[in-house]
Design a protein around this motif. Structure first.
Motif, PDB file in Angstrom:
ATOM      1  N   ILE A  48       0.832  -1.208   0.000  1.00 55.32           N
ATOM      2  CA  ILE A  48       0.000   0.000   0.000  1.00 55.32           C
ATOM      3  C   ILE A  48       0.867   1.259   0.000  1.00 55.32           C
ATOM      4  N   ILE A  49       1.980   1.214   0.738  1.00 59.18           N
ATOM      5  CA  ILE A  49       2.823   2.418   0.861  1.00 59.18           C
ATOM      6  C   ILE A  49       4.030   2.373  -0.065  1.00 59.18           C
ATOM      7  N   SER A  50       4.138   1.337  -0.880  1.00 60.03           N
ATOM      8  CA  SER A  50       5.320   1.243  -1.749  1.00 60.03           C
ATOM      9  C   SER A  50       5.445   2.415  -2.717  1.00 60.03           C
ATOM     10  N   PRO A  51       4.362   2.927  -3.328  1.00 56.20           N
ATOM     11  CA  PRO A  51       4.558   4.087  -4.221  1.00 56.20           C
ATOM     12  C   PRO A  51       5.088   5.313  -3.489  1.00 56.20           C
ATOM     13  N   SER A  52       4.623   5.522  -2.249  1.00 61.72           N
ATOM     14  CA  SER A  52       5.082   6.701  -1.501  1.00 61.72           C
ATOM     15  C   SER A  52       6.505   6.536  -1.009  1.00 61.72           C
ATOM     16  N   ALA A  53       6.886   5.292  -0.681  1.00 59.83           N
ATOM     17  CA  ALA A  53       8.218   5.073  -0.111  1.00 59.83           C
ATOM     18  C   ALA A  53       9.325   5.178  -1.147  1.00 59.83           C
ATOM     19  N   ARG A  54       8.986   5.134  -2.421  1.00 61.75           N
ATOM     20  CA  ARG A  54      10.034   5.176  -3.445  1.00 61.75           C
ATOM     21  C   ARG A  54      10.789   6.508  -3.425  1.00 61.75           C
ATOM     22  N   GLY A  55      10.080   7.590  -3.207  1.00 59.30           N
ATOM     23  CA  GLY A  55      10.725   8.906  -3.256  1.00 59.30           C
ATOM     24  C   GLY A  55      11.220   9.403  -1.917  1.00 59.30           C
ATOM     25  N   MET A  56      11.151   8.590  -0.872  1.00 59.94           N
ATOM     26  CA  MET A  56      11.576   9.021   0.462  1.00 59.94           C
ATOM     27  C   MET A  56      13.068   8.816   0.649  1.00 59.94           C
ATOM     28  N   SER A  57      13.604   9.583   1.574  1.00 54.94           N
ATOM     29  CA  SER A  57      14.987   9.360   1.985  1.00 54.94           C
ATOM     30  C   SER A  57      15.050   8.129   2.881  1.00 54.94           C
ATOM     31  N   THR A  58      16.264   7.681   3.178  1.00 58.58           N
ATOM     32  CA  THR A  58      16.414   6.446   3.957  1.00 58.58           C
ATOM     33  C   THR A  58      15.807   6.564   5.356  1.00 58.58           C
ATOM     34  N   PRO A  59      16.084   7.637   6.150  1.00 58.07           N
ATOM     35  CA  PRO A  59      15.447   7.720   7.479  1.00 58.07           C
ATOM     36  C   PRO A  59      13.925   7.831   7.397  1.00 58.07           C
ATOM     37  N   HIS A  60      13.449   8.621   6.426  1.00 61.31           N
ATOM     38  CA  HIS A  60      12.003   8.775   6.288  1.00 61.31           C
ATOM     39  C   HIS A  60      11.343   7.448   5.899  1.00 61.31           C
TER      40      HIS A  60
END
Length: 466
Positions: A48-60
């Motif tokens: 569910i969160i994979s599309p949002s996690a692609r553009g995040m930094s490592t800590p985020h």
């Protein structure tokens, strides 16, 4: 504590083929119906969160994943009671289904074979920890051409699905050994010829129904010739009936016309459903109604009341027709099984690779030809089952069940044990009807062991004594 090694069902099919019977949880007693996976089951909520996690930094990304997993754990905790209730209801349903399928498989198999399979299965379970290769007995092993380990007299005693010819031979040999009149010596052959006439009537009725509203002169001539030939058979059969049914039988007694239940298939050209205008127009044609021997009911014991038949010729005729009807049912079911397999092969090798999906191609013509023969044999089986009901053979009616339209579907998909829901799939009832006869030349150990393992895993390793 004894530790039994195993591999999850999601991973075991990616290993070597032998690992399936060695380590799959389906063959571990007491393992229940589980997939054996842990981390893989959490991938679905993470998608569910994979599309949002692609553009995040490592800590985020790490914080987001931690938040998502904590939420998943919390939701599992508060929904655990409802999940366990649903799982229990599903397990209870699985126990009933797997037990019924296994019992049907167990009843139709030979008792000697079942005892051998049970001993091999128990020995393999005891040796599996020290020697995983002991589970090889559960793999598919077809040994065609090898002689049977059963003696000939034992094979004759455990014959589960005799053909009509075999039944007729048994009846002829038994009648020759008894001191009866000459008129009664050919009773089995006379009844068998009547059953053949009924099959010819059904085939002719199907062809007449398929012609449509505007048949050609060639088609009319062909139907007329077939009707004349069929009427000659009926006349000869009726004349001989007096010698078998006795002098009290009146050939001129009015008997209602035969009624047939046609399988409706609107996809085929010229095949109409019941009660349509096209069918009524066919029945109203003058050429179709003048001479219709395919609807004449011939004087078989199943078409005469049992009491009347007993008064005329005794109960011997009823018993002989029941035996011949059993052979007829076995013959038609075997033909249906072969044709369904042929249909699946045609789909796999001819229809699917074709570039066009139109149903007017040569490939679909072959499929339609097989489907017509399947419908013919299904109608013959339905008529046979109706006649068994008229003969009050209730025991055989429990064995030979009704064939539904969904039972005649064929699939071109290749069996894959790793496919979702496929381990719960069961074939229609007539595929396991002659296991006792098939087990002479084939090894059903794999099918029997899978059924036994499914029943034990559904009950958690406990035997169902109900």
């Amino acid at each position: 504590m004894e530790i039994v090694p195993g591999i999850g069902l999601w991973h075991v099919h990616g290993h070597q083929d032998k690992c399936y019977v060695h380590y799959a949880s389906s063959f571990i007693t007491g393992a229940a119906r589980i997939d054996g996976e842990i981390m893989e089951t959490l991938w679905a909520p993470l998608n569910i969160i994979s599309p949002s996690a692609r553009g995040m930094s490592t800590p985020h990304r790490q914080e987001c994943l931690d938040y998502q997993m904590n939420d998943s754990n919390f939701m599992k905790m508060i929904r655990m009671s409802g999940f366990l209730c649903r799982k229990y209801r599903k397990a209870a349903k699985g126990v009933a289904e797997s037990s019924a399928a296994f019992e049907k498989l167990n009843e139709t198999a030979d008792a000697i074979k079942v005892a051998q399979w049970e001993a091999q299965y128990q020995e393999a379970q005891q040796r599996r920890n020290g020697d995983p290769s002991a589970m090889h007995v559960l793999e598919v092993q077809l040994r065609k051409g090898e002689p049977s380990i059963l003696p000939s007299d034992a094979r004759d005693q455990r014959e589960a699905a005799p053909t009509r010819k075999q039944q007729e031979l048994v009846l002829l040999s038994s009648s020759q050994g008894r001191a009866i009149g000459n008129a009664q010596c050919g009773t089995a052959t006379w009844i068998a010829s009547g059953i053949t006439i009924e099959e010819m009537q059904i085939a002719l009725a199907m062809d007449v129904r398929k012609l449509g509203r505007h048949p050609t002169e060639t088609q009319k001539l062909d139907i007329g010739r077939r009707r004349t030939k069929l009427q000659n058979w009926i006349d000869e059969f009726t004349l001989v009936a007096v010698s078998h049914l006795g002098k009290g039988f009146d050939v001129d007694n009015d008997i209602m016309d035969m009624k047939l239940d046609f399988l409706d298939n609107s996809d085929e050209e010229g095949h109409f459903g019941d009660g349509t205008d096209s069918e009524r127009s066919v029945s109203n044609n003058v050429w179709c109604n003048l001479f219709r021997p395919e609807h004449v009911v011939i004087p078989l014991p199943s078409n005469i009341s049992i009491e009347w038949c007993a008064d005329l010729a005794g109960d011997n005729l009823v018993g002989q027709e029941i035996a011949l009807r059993e052979g007829q049912a076995n013959d038609t079911l075997q033909t249906i099984r072969v044709l369904l397999a042929d249909k699946a092969v045609l789909f796999r090798t001819t229809v699917c690779p074709a570039k066009s999906q139109a149903k007017s191609t040569r490939a679909w013509t072959q499929v339609h030809s097989v489907e017509r023969v399947i419908r013919l044999n299904t109608m013959i089986y339905t008529k046979c089952r109706t006649q068994l009901g008229n003969l009050q053979a209730h025991g055989l009616l429990e064995k030979y069940l009704r064939i539904e339209k969904c039972h005649l579907k064929a699939t071109a998909a290749v069996a894959n044990p790793g496919a979702q829901g496929q381990r719960n799939f069961t074939l229609p009832w007539f595929w396991s009807l002659d296991i006792q006869g098939d087990s002479v030349n084939n090894d059903w150990m794999d099918e029997w062991s899978i059924g036994s393992a499914q029943r034990q895993s559904a009950t958690g390793g406990r035997k169902n004594n109900s």
